[in-house]
Design a protein around this motif. Structure first.
Motif, PDB file in Angstrom:
ATOM      1  N   UNK A 112      24.574 -27.159  50.157  1.00 19.11           N
ATOM      2  CA  UNK A 112      25.323 -28.338  49.706  1.00 19.11           C
ATOM      3  C   UNK A 112      26.768 -27.970  49.366  1.00 19.11           C
ATOM      4  N   UNK A 113      26.950 -26.827  48.707  1.00 19.90           N
ATOM      5  CA  UNK A 113      28.312 -26.395  48.366  1.00 19.90           C
ATOM      6  C   UNK A 113      29.126 -26.105  49.619  1.00 19.90           C
ATOM      7  N   UNK A 114      28.485 -25.577  50.656  1.00 19.68           N
ATOM      8  CA  UNK A 114      29.195 -25.332  51.919  1.00 19.68           C
ATOM      9  C   UNK A 114      29.693 -26.639  52.527  1.00 19.68           C
ATOM     10  N   UNK A 115      28.932 -27.722  52.335  1.00 20.77           N
ATOM     11  CA  UNK A 115      29.386 -29.026  52.817  1.00 20.77           C
ATOM     12  C   UNK A 115      30.590 -29.504  52.018  1.00 20.77           C
ATOM     13  N   UNK A 127      30.329 -24.819  43.463  1.00 13.62           N
ATOM     14  CA  UNK A 127      29.051 -25.008  42.773  1.00 13.62           C
ATOM     15  C   UNK A 127      29.014 -24.157  41.510  1.00 13.62           C
ATOM     16  N   UNK A 128      28.465 -24.716  40.457  1.00 12.63           N
ATOM     17  CA  UNK A 128      28.371 -24.035  39.167  1.00 12.63           C
ATOM     18  C   UNK A 128      26.942 -24.152  38.659  1.00 12.63           C
ATOM     19  N   UNK A 129      26.343 -23.042  38.208  1.00  9.10           N
ATOM     20  CA  UNK A 129      24.967 -23.029  37.719  1.00  9.10           C
ATOM     21  C   UNK A 129      24.957 -23.219  36.207  1.00  9.10           C
ATOM     22  N   UNK A 130      24.161 -24.171  35.749  1.00 12.11           N
ATOM     23  CA  UNK A 130      23.978 -24.432  34.319  1.00 12.11           C
ATOM     24  C   UNK A 130      22.560 -23.997  33.948  1.00 12.11           C
ATOM     25  N   UNK A 138      19.226 -20.578  44.600  1.00 13.30           N
ATOM     26  CA  UNK A 138      20.551 -21.029  45.045  1.00 13.30           C
ATOM     27  C   UNK A 138      20.693 -21.316  46.524  1.00 13.30           C
ATOM     28  N   UNK A 139      19.587 -21.352  47.275  1.00 15.06           N
ATOM     29  CA  UNK A 139      19.702 -21.581  48.722  1.00 15.06           C
ATOM     30  C   UNK A 139      20.154 -23.013  49.008  1.00 15.06           C
ATOM     31  N   UNK A 169      29.642 -29.427  42.602  1.00 10.53           N
ATOM     32  CA  UNK A 169      28.198 -29.526  42.413  1.00 10.53           C
ATOM     33  C   UNK A 169      27.814 -28.735  41.169  1.00 10.53           C
ATOM     34  N   UNK A 170      27.190 -29.401  40.222  1.00 11.78           N
ATOM     35  CA  UNK A 170      26.624 -28.735  39.060  1.00 11.78           C
ATOM     36  C   UNK A 170      25.127 -28.646  39.286  1.00 11.78           C
ATOM     37  N   UNK A 171      24.587 -27.437  39.305  1.00  7.75           N
ATOM     38  CA  UNK A 171      23.178 -27.247  39.606  1.00  7.75           C
ATOM     39  C   UNK A 171      22.473 -26.632  38.403  1.00  7.75           C
ATOM     40  N   UNK A 172      21.347 -27.212  38.000  1.00  7.31           N
ATOM     41  CA  UNK A 172      20.672 -26.864  36.752  1.00  7.31           C
ATOM     42  C   UNK A 172      19.420 -26.047  37.024  1.00  7.31           C
TER      43      UNK A 172
END
Length: 302
Positions: free
Chosen positions: A160-163, A197-200, A154-155, A172-175
């Motif tokens: 990117x989410x901070x931006x 940001x959401x983790x899939x 998640x780094x 942001x959807x991150x897989x």
């Protein structure tokens, strides 16, 4: 007593040490020389090409105010904590493994189960320089809908989410394929307060179509997942129908292997790619809805 090494045995060690010593110097020289090319991109008439140039100038000139630097510091503290961890987790690797591996399509589809130290997993996250670049890129682009392939711990997602937080818009959807690694990423984003940001979780083959449909129209994507020629091209083709009229897709590790270089060249040659900017580590494309009448190709090794 250990036997003395012959001159033939010593030379490769000497060369390796010399290369290691010179690498930061070479990188510094490259980055200084990159500024004129970045300035030309920043003056480009297409707004997304200009945004890429501005983001390059930001990272080359450390363009961040005190608040942004504090955010970067908090993310780097989380990275340091993960790198210092003595824990191990059982993970499922759906990727290509190392650049020297030759996993079959079936092996990658099924996933390789293994135990790995958390510190080792965190060690493959994007470096601070490239993570800052992604932050500046997202800040300059101002995307409404973004997707990241390959969350790891998640780094990069946090940068990117901070931006997005800085822009006060966008998601942001991150897989991530491995459930255990996805849990670490969720912990990272939760600790850092990255609510956009959401983790899939799950293999990309199972999750990507649904994520793309939910994210459409997609105007930003960072592909840092499956480092395999065929997979890169497949996911690119899957993404195209879900893009906004103009979108930026970043491809990580385009020089990681011969297969990744071929994939990058094929993506860059696609009729809908208006601009293809090769930073050696990351490749950036601007993709339009219709075939681009003229293409911009730029190589700026950083």
């Amino acid at each position: 007593m250990e036997a003395a090494k012959s001159p033939q045995e010593e030379e490769p060690m000497f060369v390796a040490r010399l290369k290691s010593t010179l690498k930061p110097v070479v990188r510094s020289v490259r980055r200084r020389r990159a500024r004129p090319a970045a300035e030309r991109l920043a003056r480009h008439a297409h707004p997304q090409v200009a945004a890429i140039g501005a983001a390059l100038l930001d990272v080359l000139g450390d363009g961040a105010d005190d608040g942004v630097r504090r955010t970067f510091g908090r993310i780097e503290a989380r990275r340091a904590a993960l790198l210092a961890s003595t824990d191990e987790i059982e993970m499922v690797d759906f990727g290509a493994g190392r650049s020297s591996d030759s996993r079959t399509d079936d092996e990658m589809a099924a996933g390789v189960v293994c135990r790995r130290p958390v510190a080792r997993i965190a060690g493959v996250s994007k470096s601070a320089f490239w993570a800052r670049f992604l932050h500046h890129l997202v800040h300059r682009l101002g995307p409404a809908s973004g997707v990241e392939l390959g969350t790891c711990v998640g780094i990069s997602a946090a940068y990117q989410a901070a931006a997005l937080d800085r822009n006060e818009r966008g998601t942001l959807r991150t897989l991530e394929g491995s459930p255990a690694i996805a849990d670490l990423a969720r912990e990272t984003l939760r600790e850092l307060g990255c609510g956009r940001a959401d983790v899939v979780t799950g293999p990309f083959l199972a999750t990507l179509d649904g994520v793309l449909a939910a994210a459409a129209p997609l105007d930003y994507m960072f592909n840092d997942g499956h480092h395999d020629h065929d997979a890169v091209l497949q996911y690119f083709a899957q993404t195209l129908p879900h893009l906004a009229d103009s979108a930026v897709i970043a491809f990580d590790d385009i020089s990681w292997s011969a297969g990744m270089r071929r994939a990058w060249e094929e993506v860059a040659a696609h009729p809908r790619v208006l601009a293809a900017i090769d930073l050696h580590t990351i490749g950036l494309t601007v993709v339009t809805a219709e075939p681009a009448p003229e293409k911009l190709r730029a190589t700026i090794p950083l």
